[in-house]
Design an enzyme around this catalytic site. Sequence first.
Site, PDB file in Angstrom:
ATOM      1  N   LYS A 171      28.424  58.915  37.553  1.00 53.28           N
ATOM      2  CA  LYS A 171      29.981  59.134  37.306  1.00 53.28           C
ATOM      3  C   LYS A 171      30.511  57.798  36.817  1.00 53.28           C
ATOM      4  O   LYS A 171      30.766  56.880  37.405  1.00 53.28           O
ATOM      5  CB  LYS A 171      30.404  59.127  38.894  1.00 53.28           C
ATOM      6  N   GLU A 246      26.551  46.284  43.162  1.00 58.67           N
ATOM      7  CA  GLU A 246      26.879  45.088  42.411  1.00 58.67           C
ATOM      8  C   GLU A 246      28.455  44.999  42.145  1.00 58.67           C
ATOM      9  O   GLU A 246      28.953  45.747  41.818  1.00 58.67           O
ATOM     10  CB  GLU A 246      26.159  45.445  40.949  1.00 58.67           C
ATOM     11  N   CYS A 280      32.911  40.949  36.135  1.00 61.21           N
ATOM     12  CA  CYS A 280      32.604  40.359  37.524  1.00 61.21           C
ATOM     13  C   CYS A 280      31.938  39.172  37.415  1.00 61.21           C
ATOM     14  O   CYS A 280      32.395  38.344  38.395  1.00 61.21           O
ATOM     15  CB  CYS A 280      31.722  41.490  37.877  1.00 61.21           C
ATOM     16  N   GLU A 379      39.386  37.799  43.651  1.00 63.38           N
ATOM     17  CA  GLU A 379      39.045  38.232  42.170  1.00 63.38           C
ATOM     18  C   GLU A 379      40.277  38.580  41.569  1.00 63.38           C
ATOM     19  O   GLU A 379      40.908  39.814  42.023  1.00 63.38           O
ATOM     20  CB  GLU A 379      38.145  39.612  42.100  1.00 63.38           C
TER      21      GLU A 379
HETATM   22  P1  NAD Z   1      36.370  50.270  41.662  1.00 62.63           P
HETATM   23  O1  NAD Z   1      35.509  49.997  42.912  1.00 62.63           O
HETATM   24  O2  NAD Z   1      37.525  50.708  41.853  1.00 62.63           O
HETATM   25  O3  NAD Z   1      35.516  51.550  40.955  1.00 62.63           O
HETATM   26  C1  NAD Z   1      34.255  51.497  40.463  1.00 62.63           C
HETATM   27  C2  NAD Z   1      33.843  52.854  40.350  1.00 62.63           C
HETATM   28  O4  NAD Z   1      33.663  53.413  41.733  1.00 62.63           O
HETATM   29  C3  NAD Z   1      34.606  53.837  39.562  1.00 62.63           C
HETATM   30  O5  NAD Z   1      33.779  54.894  38.968  1.00 62.63           O
HETATM   31  C4  NAD Z   1      35.364  54.716  40.490  1.00 62.63           C
HETATM   32  O6  NAD Z   1      35.824  55.767  40.054  1.00 62.63           O
HETATM   33  C5  NAD Z   1      34.623  54.623  41.504  1.00 62.63           C
HETATM   34  N1  NAD Z   1      35.335  54.998  42.972  1.00 62.63           N
HETATM   35  C6  NAD Z   1      36.455  54.545  43.355  1.00 62.63           C
HETATM   36  N2  NAD Z   1      36.597  54.922  44.865  1.00 62.63           N
HETATM   37  C7  NAD Z   1      35.400  55.743  45.096  1.00 62.63           C
HETATM   38  C8  NAD Z   1      35.074  56.132  46.428  1.00 62.63           C
HETATM   39  N3  NAD Z   1      35.946  56.504  47.409  1.00 62.63           N
HETATM   40  N4  NAD Z   1      33.665  56.857  46.474  1.00 62.63           N
HETATM   41  C9  NAD Z   1      33.005  56.691  45.155  1.00 62.63           C
HETATM   42  N5  NAD Z   1      33.228  56.015  44.271  1.00 62.63           N
HETATM   43  C10 NAD Z   1      34.479  55.647  44.016  1.00 62.63           C
HETATM   44  O7  NAD Z   1      36.064  48.991  40.647  1.00 62.63           O
HETATM   45  P2  NAD Z   1      36.867  49.134  39.474  1.00 62.63           P
HETATM   46  O8  NAD Z   1      38.257  48.556  39.279  1.00 62.63           O
HETATM   47  O9  NAD Z   1      36.293  50.335  38.368  1.00 62.63           O
HETATM   48  O10 NAD Z   1      35.883  47.719  38.630  1.00 62.63           O
HETATM   49  C11 NAD Z   1      36.295  46.373  39.008  1.00 62.63           C
HETATM   50  C12 NAD Z   1      35.288  45.794  39.895  1.00 62.63           C
HETATM   51  O11 NAD Z   1      34.016  46.123  39.840  1.00 62.63           O
HETATM   52  C13 NAD Z   1      35.588  44.429  40.083  1.00 62.63           C
HETATM   53  O12 NAD Z   1      35.419  44.226  41.688  1.00 62.63           O
HETATM   54  C14 NAD Z   1      34.410  43.842  39.394  1.00 62.63           C
HETATM   55  O13 NAD Z   1      34.074  42.406  40.056  1.00 62.63           O
HETATM   56  C15 NAD Z   1      33.258  44.713  39.747  1.00 62.63           C
HETATM   57  N6  NAD Z   1      32.018  44.641  39.019  1.00 62.63           N
HETATM   58  C16 NAD Z   1      30.915  44.176  39.443  1.00 62.63           C
HETATM   59  C17 NAD Z   1      30.035  44.245  38.398  1.00 62.63           C
HETATM   60  C18 NAD Z   1      28.597  43.471  38.968  1.00 62.63           C
HETATM   61  O14 NAD Z   1      27.649  43.847  38.414  1.00 62.63           O
HETATM   62  N7  NAD Z   1      28.773  42.580  40.113  1.00 62.63           N
HETATM   63  C19 NAD Z   1      30.162  44.445  37.282  1.00 62.63           C
HETATM   64  C20 NAD Z   1      31.410  45.012  36.835  1.00 62.63           C
HETATM   65  C21 NAD Z   1      32.496  45.255  37.661  1.00 62.63           C
END
Ligand code: NAD
Length: 477
Positions: A171, A246, A280, A379
């Site tokens: 997804k 992650e 991240c 963040e």
């Molecule tokens: P997000 O958590 O909003 O979304 C991530 C994914 O989760 C998307 O595909 C989104 O559609 C999905 N999602 C959202 N709500 C959901 C739910 N209720 N159930 C299941 N899936 C759901 O994060 P984002 O805004 O896309 O990305 C930014 C965040 O990701 C930051 O906090 C960043 O630090 C983190 N990140 C971490 C890493 C790592 O490896 N540690 C890498 C990249 C990004």
Amino acid sequence: MQFNFIANTPTPSGSGLTLDVIDPSDGQPFDQIQRSNALDIANAVEAARQAFNGPWGRLSAVERGRLLRKLSDKVLECTEELAGLEQRDCGKPTKQARADATALARYFEFYAGACDKLHGDTIPYQNGYSVMTWREPHGVTGHIIPWNYPMQIFGRSVGGALAAGNACVVKPAEDACLSLIRVAQLAAEVGFPAGTINIVTGLGHEVGDALARNTGIDHISFTGSPNVGTLIQQVAAARHCPVTLELGGKSPQVIFADADLDAVVPVVINAIVQNAGQTCSAGSRVLIEQSIYEPLLERLGLAFKALRVGPATMDLDLGPLIRASQQVRVQGLLDEARASGVGTVAEGQLVSQAPDSGFYQVPVLLRDVPVAHRIAQEEVFGPVLAAMAFDNEDHAVELANATQFGLVAGVWTRDGARQFRMARRLRSGQVFINNYGAGGGVELPFGGVKSSGHGREKGFEALLGFTTLKTVAVFHG
Ligand code: NAD
């Protein structure tokens, strides 16, 4: 119009609904993706199960490796196409988009070579027994991907899962699907059996949630925000499904007075402006020993002023942020910091060619940020660097560890003993000494402690997480 990719077939969602794809450089829609639902996820899980129980599951490790290697080569062949898709979708400057496509190929290459090196042990046990452990795939793995590095995160997560023999349901983030749909098509072209890699697009709380709840998913790899990570883990816990999380970071770079400052400056800058700070592992805090605080801030400030922000295709230091709400959030955090007296050392420049409708944010260097301030704790996910001074090594460790996160840390010093002391004392999944790798390192196990998550991806270590260990005890007398 983009479709889901299920069982090697472009497939419209049963919902009949779509979502616009927006170009962050000008804020305009230019394509559409499927707004999928739980039924689409169920179909993808069924396709993956059939692949796992069938042609994909029957392949030997070496055959899986050969397919992954073909996919790596195909991605390299299509670098420009994939980079172009992700550039428009995510607003990435050209160099970054190309680097991400190359990294995707490198993940597949790494995991291609790893497939047939993954094995269990034999264990000395009681007389009359032979005992061995087998590393078996979970079965069908679910992968929820964020928008900041779609190709890279797909590479490390799906690459590892495939190498271990799983079939995958992916997804992507609703803001960034195009490159991943294309990669799944390329996988079909090079011969991955139908159902091995399935892509289902849509909103997180709809289709992401449906994936997490689907009882046919045997393992979930989630990369995203801490809040959603908590939700996923709660949902998965109800059916005892293993989860790798992650999550975010507030990673410090700790600069001691004996550091090579010529080396420090470009790395500190890159670690916060790469991908417009939407990384991240962005180095979003710089902790500087008091005696060099002012001179180093001055040097960093000069470098910040020279940074240019503009449309992705201009290939400047920074492109736009991903979407309007992210721009509003970053600006809100900056306004709040300034209102509470946090000083600004320098800002970069927005080029005149940047359309008003794009989601731009100039990079900002802030000084003397109190350790408990939101801008030092949360963040930002934008190009905002928070500087603070420290008195000695103990103070540096205290500040560095003083957030809920622990993803990556950088330490800059020529003192060898201090390098090791610091590496031991920092609570962080990775520590770089005299350099910093925001997001880099296909071979290096990656993941966090505390609210940065748990489990490891990248490197060989990831394969352990994408398998389950079976102990087989044979009594033969
Ligand atoms: P997000 O958590 O909003 O979304 C991530 C994914 O989760 C998307 O595909 C989104 O559609 C999905 N999602 C959202 N709500 C959901 C739910 N209720 N159930 C299941 N899936 C759901 O994060 P984002 O805004 O896309 O990305 C930014 C965040 O990701 C930051 O906090 C960043 O630090 C983190 N990140 C971490 C890493 C790592 O490896 N540690 C890498 C990249 C990004």
